[in-house]
Write an enzyme that holds these catalytic residues in place. Structure first.
Site, PDB file in Angstrom:
ATOM      1  N   LYS A 143     -30.370-110.183  14.126  1.00 34.09           N
ATOM      2  CA  LYS A 143     -29.389-108.871  14.593  1.00 34.09           C
ATOM      3  C   LYS A 143     -28.770-108.133  12.798  1.00 34.09           C
ATOM      4  O   LYS A 143     -29.014-107.005  13.023  1.00 34.09           O
ATOM      5  CB  LYS A 143     -28.073-109.365  15.074  1.00 34.09           C
ATOM      6  N   ARG A 175     -18.847-111.234  22.326  1.00 29.44           N
ATOM      7  CA  ARG A 175     -19.543-112.430  22.294  1.00 29.44           C
ATOM      8  C   ARG A 175     -19.070-113.196  23.719  1.00 29.44           C
ATOM      9  O   ARG A 175     -19.531-114.386  23.832  1.00 29.44           O
ATOM     10  CB  ARG A 175     -19.128-113.217  21.207  1.00 29.44           C
ATOM     11  N   ARG A 234     -32.684-120.379   6.550  1.00 24.36           N
ATOM     12  CA  ARG A 234     -31.695-119.279   6.050  1.00 24.36           C
ATOM     13  C   ARG A 234     -30.892-119.367   4.897  1.00 24.36           C
ATOM     14  O   ARG A 234     -30.116-120.405   4.641  1.00 24.36           O
ATOM     15  CB  ARG A 234     -30.978-118.500   7.206  1.00 24.36           C
ATOM     16  N   ARG A 250     -25.046-121.568   4.349  1.00 27.49           N
ATOM     17  CA  ARG A 250     -23.581-121.174   4.829  1.00 27.49           C
ATOM     18  C   ARG A 250     -23.248-122.692   5.601  1.00 27.49           C
ATOM     19  O   ARG A 250     -23.916-123.288   5.905  1.00 27.49           O
ATOM     20  CB  ARG A 250     -23.824-120.098   6.094  1.00 27.49           C
ATOM     21  N   ARG A 305     -23.588-123.799  17.813  1.00 25.74           N
ATOM     22  CA  ARG A 305     -23.740-122.310  17.861  1.00 25.74           C
ATOM     23  C   ARG A 305     -24.556-121.741  18.888  1.00 25.74           C
ATOM     24  O   ARG A 305     -24.057-120.860  19.718  1.00 25.74           O
ATOM     25  CB  ARG A 305     -23.853-121.703  16.489  1.00 25.74           C
TER      26      ARG A 305
HETATM   27  P1  AMP Z   1     -22.204-114.797  12.971  1.00 19.06           P
HETATM   28  O1  AMP Z   1     -22.495-114.525  11.524  1.00 19.06           O
HETATM   29  O2  AMP Z   1     -21.994-113.511  13.964  1.00 19.06           O
HETATM   30  O3  AMP Z   1     -23.101-115.992  13.443  1.00 19.06           O
HETATM   31  O4  AMP Z   1     -20.802-115.590  13.008  1.00 19.06           O
HETATM   32  C1  AMP Z   1     -20.284-116.578  12.513  1.00 19.06           C
HETATM   33  C2  AMP Z   1     -19.310-117.098  13.380  1.00 19.06           C
HETATM   34  O5  AMP Z   1     -18.129-116.322  13.219  1.00 19.06           O
HETATM   35  C3  AMP Z   1     -19.565-117.537  14.722  1.00 19.06           C
HETATM   36  O6  AMP Z   1     -19.996-118.873  14.819  1.00 19.06           O
HETATM   37  C4  AMP Z   1     -18.019-117.509  15.086  1.00 19.06           C
HETATM   38  O7  AMP Z   1     -17.198-118.596  14.825  1.00 19.06           O
HETATM   39  C5  AMP Z   1     -17.309-116.570  14.564  1.00 19.06           C
HETATM   40  N1  AMP Z   1     -17.415-115.162  15.149  1.00 19.06           N
HETATM   41  C6  AMP Z   1     -18.281-114.046  14.967  1.00 19.06           C
HETATM   42  N2  AMP Z   1     -18.022-113.291  15.854  1.00 19.06           N
HETATM   43  C7  AMP Z   1     -17.141-113.480  16.754  1.00 19.06           C
HETATM   44  C8  AMP Z   1     -16.747-112.794  17.860  1.00 19.06           C
HETATM   45  N3  AMP Z   1     -17.411-111.974  18.462  1.00 19.06           N
HETATM   46  N4  AMP Z   1     -16.007-113.868  18.918  1.00 19.06           N
HETATM   47  C9  AMP Z   1     -15.712-115.054  18.439  1.00 19.06           C
HETATM   48  N5  AMP Z   1     -16.175-115.832  17.147  1.00 19.06           N
HETATM   49  C10 AMP Z   1     -17.194-114.839  16.411  1.00 19.06           C
END
Ligand code: AMP
Length: 213
Positions: free
Chosen positions: A13, A88, A127, A162, A173
């Site tokens: 994404k 999400r 990554r 990360r 996740r």
């Molecule tokens: P990402 O970089 O999008 O994979 O997000 C990393 C982490 O941020 C996720 O595993 C969640 O803990 C949190 N996170 C990101 N976006 C959301 C969302 N829309 N709702 C809830 N938690 C989020």
């Protein structure tokens, strides 16, 4: 364009949003990036979000919805946006629908990046991300390493793994995605807004998105 990019972690994404950044001035809004910045800066939001993020759990809906309400008010969203990692959950999608109708905006399309678990597991464990909060360039130790090991090509900051990209957190996740986010595929399909793409390369995904607009 006003689009949502849906797909499991590691589906691409962020990469696709970067490729589309110069297309029409639409902003790339990654809730993950906003939250990581908040954690790094130690803001009240960051302090609340950190433990959820480290475990690979979702941050509570109410925090995310308030955060996105503020973000959508910023003038750069007028030209359009690409949501990466938001919504999400079904409650987030419903809140987004209400927010957009309040400000008189409509989504163009929801793109579902349809990709297998094995591919995302491999991508995520390999990554690496630039540690500079205002850069966050993405690398891959196998397919796209930085020119100098561990150093970002773009800004020279250290490139790191990360804290939520350990195998245990990644598996959590993915499970969280299946349980809480995948239902959005049906949700938007029933609204006639969904376009799925099984494309593996980001360039092909970009072509599919532009064709869907
Ligand atoms: P990402 O970089 O999008 O994979 O997000 C990393 C982490 O941020 C996720 O595993 C969640 O803990 C949190 N996170 C990101 N976006 C959301 C969302 N829309 N709702 C809830 N938690 C989020």
């Amino acid at each position: 364009m006003r689009i949502i990019l849906l797909g499991p972690p590691g589906a691409g994404k962020g990469t696709v949003s970067n490729l589309l950044k110069n297309h029409d001035g639409s902003v790339h809004i990654s809730t993950g990036d906003i939250l990581r910045n908040a954690v790094k800066e130690g803001t009240p939001l960051g302090q609340k979000a950190k433990e959820y993020m480290d475990r690979g759990d979702l941050v509570p809906d109410s925090l995310i919805i308030d955060m996105m309400e503020e973000r959508l008010k910023e003038p750069d969203c007028q030209k359009g946006f690409m949501f990466d990692g938001f919504p999400r959950t079904i409650p987030q999608a419903e809140a987004l629908g209400e927010l957009l109708s309040k400000i008189g905006m409509k989504l163009d399309v929801v793109i579902n990046l349809d990709i297998g678990k094995d591919v995302v597991l491999d991508r995520l464990t390999t990554r690496r991300t630039c540690s500079n909060a205002s850069c966050q360039a993405i690398y891959n130790v196998k397919s796209m390493p930085p020119k100098q090991e561990g150093i970002c090509d773009k800004c020279g900051s250290p490139v790191i793994q990360r804290s939520d990209e350990t195998e245990e957190a990644i598996l959590n996740r993915l499970e969280t995605y299946n349980n809480q986010t995948a239902p959005l595929i049906d949700y938007y399909d029933q609204k006639g807004m969904l376009k799925s793409t099984a494309a593996l390369s980001s360039d092909e995904v970009v072509k599919d998105i532009l064709a869907a607009l």
